[in-house]
Each structure stands twice: as C-alpha cells, then as structure tokens.
Design an enzyme around this catalytic site. Structure first.
Site, mmCIF file in Angstrom:
data_model
loop_
_atom_site.group_PDB
_atom_site.id
_atom_site.type_symbol
_atom_site.label_atom_id
_atom_site.label_comp_id
_atom_site.label_asym_id
_atom_site.label_seq_id
_atom_site.Cartn_x
_atom_site.Cartn_y
_atom_site.Cartn_z
ATOM 1 N N LYS A 112 0.838 -1.210 0.000
ATOM 2 C CA LYS A 112 0.000 0.000 0.000
ATOM 3 C C LYS A 112 0.875 1.262 0.000
ATOM 4 C CE LYS A 112 -2.444 -1.350 3.712
ATOM 5 N NZ LYS A 112 -1.924 -2.706 3.963
ATOM 6 N N THR A 113 1.884 1.273 0.870
ATOM 7 C CA THR A 113 2.772 2.441 0.931
ATOM 8 C C THR A 113 3.575 2.562 -0.362
ATOM 9 O OG1 THR A 113 2.949 2.056 3.298
ATOM 10 C CG2 THR A 113 4.562 3.562 2.338
ATOM 11 N N ASP A 126 -1.628 6.562 6.060
ATOM 12 C CA ASP A 126 -1.648 5.145 6.420
ATOM 13 C C ASP A 126 -2.598 4.964 7.603
ATOM 14 O OD1 ASP A 126 -0.936 2.543 6.203
ATOM 15 O OD2 ASP A 126 1.071 2.757 7.037
ATOM 16 N N THR A 165 -6.010 -1.421 6.975
ATOM 17 C CA THR A 165 -6.086 -2.875 7.130
ATOM 18 C C THR A 165 -7.513 -3.274 7.514
ATOM 19 O OG1 THR A 165 -5.357 -2.497 9.399
ATOM 20 C CG2 THR A 165 -3.687 -3.212 7.831
ATOM 21 N N ARG A 187 6.982 -7.872 1.701
ATOM 22 C CA ARG A 187 7.836 -7.374 2.792
ATOM 23 C C ARG A 187 8.509 -8.542 3.505
ATOM 24 N NH1 ARG A 187 4.610 -4.054 6.999
ATOM 25 N NH2 ARG A 187 4.703 -2.419 5.416
#
Ligand code: ADE
Length: 342
Positions: free
Chosen positions: A77-78, A122, A171, A230
């Site tokens: 997302k980032t 975020d 989330t 990640r």
C-alpha cells in the site's frame, strides 16, 4: 505529529527526500521497493486500474482521484502511494491516522500541498473523528471550513486548497465511516501474492543486492513468505547472512531451510506466533468457536495484532474460519500441527 515530504521528479528514478526517512526503516529494504509501475510485480488488476487512472488524469492535466487501498500489512500500500506520486511527477507527503491528533495537524499538511501532490494517510481508519470531518470538504471541494466562535456568534471562513490526491491505506475497511469511504474515487483491495509473483520479487531483490540465488532457493523463500513481499525481502536478508557465514554465499533450498529453521518459520511460512495462535484455539478452546478477545487474553497479545497481522494469512490458508460465534480451527490446521481432534 510525524510526517514526511518526498519529492518525485520525472527526470530522476529515485526519490529526493527533504526530510529524514523514519529511523526504523532500513534504507536497504527501501531500496528494494519498486519506484514505478513497470517495476511492480503482482496485483495485476490494481495496477491496471492505476495505470488507466494516472494516464487519464495526466492527459486532462488534473490531480489523480482519491485512492483507497485496503489489505493486510506488507502487501504494497505504501509502495503504491510512492509510485503514484512518482508516476504523476508530484510530491508525496506521508503521514498516518494516529499521527494526526488535531485538526490543526491536518490543516498544516493540506495547506502545504501543491496542485496534484499526493497525501498518503496510512491506517486511515484510526483518524480522530474531528479530523476525519475536516477531510470531507477537503476531499470533495478542495477547501477547509474554519469555524470561529460558538452558538449565535459562530462564523465560518472557507479556505481554498490546491487540488490534491489523497491516498488512504487501511487494514480494516470495516472501521472506515461510510462518508469517508464514499469520497474515494478509486477503492482497491490488495490480496496476498502468488508464490510465482513472490519468486519474481525475490529474484529482483536478490539481483539488486547482487546475491546469487538458485531457482529452488527462490521458490522456497516464496513458499514461506505468507504471500507478502515485505516478508520475502526480510527473509532474503536473513538467508543472506546465513549463506555468507555458514555456507558459500549462494542462496539455495538448503540454505533457506537451515536459516528459516533458526527463525522458527515452518514449511508453510507460519511463524511461532501463528502456531501459538492455532495451538491456543485448539488446546485451550477445543478448536473453537472462540472469541478473538479470549484468544488475545490467553496469548497475552493485543487483539489488533492478531486481527491485522496473524489472522489474515490463517484465514487465507484455511487454517481458521470466522463464524458468528467466533474463530474455529479447521481440519487443515490440525493436520499441519500434526494433532488429532479430541
Ligand atoms: N518489492 C516489494 N514489493 C514488490 C513488488 N510488488 N514488485 C517488485 N518488487 C517489490
């Protein structure tokens, strides 16, 4: 408040930052993030939506519509917010819901945005209510309404903002209020990555780090990364250390197996916390159904950690199911843990 401004220019591939990156972000990990859409692997449908929207906005000379990304942590997302700013050749300002405590914090950021800039928020579901309400006119009409005084003396003043693009990430889309959710023109969910996408991602990362990686090593890392880029990159770094110190530096299935055994990561990629979660449901609560609060209390973990970090992958793999009366461990979970139902 803790936010950063990053400037993207069309001439440069990389980023030019005018503030420090967060101290806990490892620059080497950040260097593995793709900077443009063409480098991005996976999430094909999300990418296609963004490509079209970005191209169209650029052709019209407008800011991109507000974008909301939903999905478990670590799925990009980032990274996508950075890519959007890069592709639009605009600045990116990064912040998060809990970091914006007061309306003034948000107003400070909004009034610094230039035309087309991207504001990335975020954990947008954690914005305080009063701050969220300021966002409505900012998103819809690019203005902020200041209210002076109270009661019959109340007066308001409208402050014009430059057209900007809000990229929100969450989330927990269920915790977002309907008025906020409805103000995003583009809403996309990110799903876990397929093993073949993760294999391509880990090969790309290994190439950037100049690490020799064999096919079976890449496949094994991909299999054990809980569908999350990640994690595949983090594991790659653990295996790099192991291969360098205990082997010949090459990343093979053997080095991956040995390094990840030390980390307590099993052949499905489950972590010690994942297994403790499953064992708790099975051993303390006879396989469920059990409420998440009870599981959290037994594990002495924060409920949000379990809901955001642990459960999405256990649900995806079918090791647990959520029912109206609580969480239940499935037969697959019993088989994976080599347990039989009592
Ligand atoms: N590194 C982390 N996520 C990635 C992705 N989706 N594509 C390419 N490299 C990545």
């Amino acid at each position: 408040m803790n936010d950063q401004i990053l400037t993207y220019s069309s001439e440069k591939q990389g980023i030019v930052t005018n503030t420090a990156l967060p101290m806990d972000s490892d620059p080497e990990m950040i260097s593995l993030r793709p900077h443009c859409l063409s480098d991005y692997i996976g999430q094909a449908e999300v990418l296609e939506t963004l490509k079209i929207a970005i191209e169209a906005a650029k052709q019209r000379g407008e800011a991109l519509e507000h974008v909301l990304f939903h999905g478990p942590p670590g799925l990009g997302k980032t990274t996508l917010a950075h890519i959007i700013a890069h592709e639009m050749s605009t600045k990116l300002m990064v912040t998060s819901g809990p970091a914006i405590e007061k309306g003034g914090d948000l107003i400070g950021m909004l009034t610094h945005l230039e035309t087309g800039d991207v504001l990335f928020v975020d954990e947008i579901h954690r914005l305080p209510r009063a701050v969220e309400e300021l966002l409505y006119p900012a998103m819809e009409d690019f203005c902020i309404d200041f209210i002076f005084d109270k009661g019959i003396h109340a007066r308001s003043h409208r402050f014009r903002l430059k057209p900007f693009c809000l990229v929100g990430a969450t989330t927990r889309v269920g915790l977002l209020s309907a008025p906020l959710r409805d103000r995003f023109g583009i809403f996309r969910s990110l799903d876990f990555y397929t093993p073949s996408d993760l294999e391509r991602i880990v090969r790309r990362s290994a190439a950037l780090l100049a690490l020799p990686i064999e096919n079976d090593g890449a496949a094994e890392l991909a299999k054990r990364s809980r569908g999350t880029p990640r994690i595949v990159n983090r594991l790659l770094k653990r295996v790099r250390d192991y291969a360098q110190v205990r082997a010949d530096g090459r990343i093979t299935r053997k080095t991956v197996n040995a390094a990840l055994a030390l980390e307590g990561i099993d052949e499905m990629g489950l972590t010690p916390l994942d297994r403790r979660y499953l064992m708790t449901v099975i051993e303390y609560y006879a396989g469920g159904p059990v409420g998440i609060e009870a599981v959290a209390a037994t594990l002495q973990e924060v409920t949000d950690t379990l809901v955001d970090l642990v459960e999405p992958f256990l649900l995806k793999t079918g090791f647990i199911i959520r029912t109206s009366s609580g969480r239940k461990a499935t037969d697959a979970a019993y088989r994976h843990l080599k347990l039989t139902r009592a």
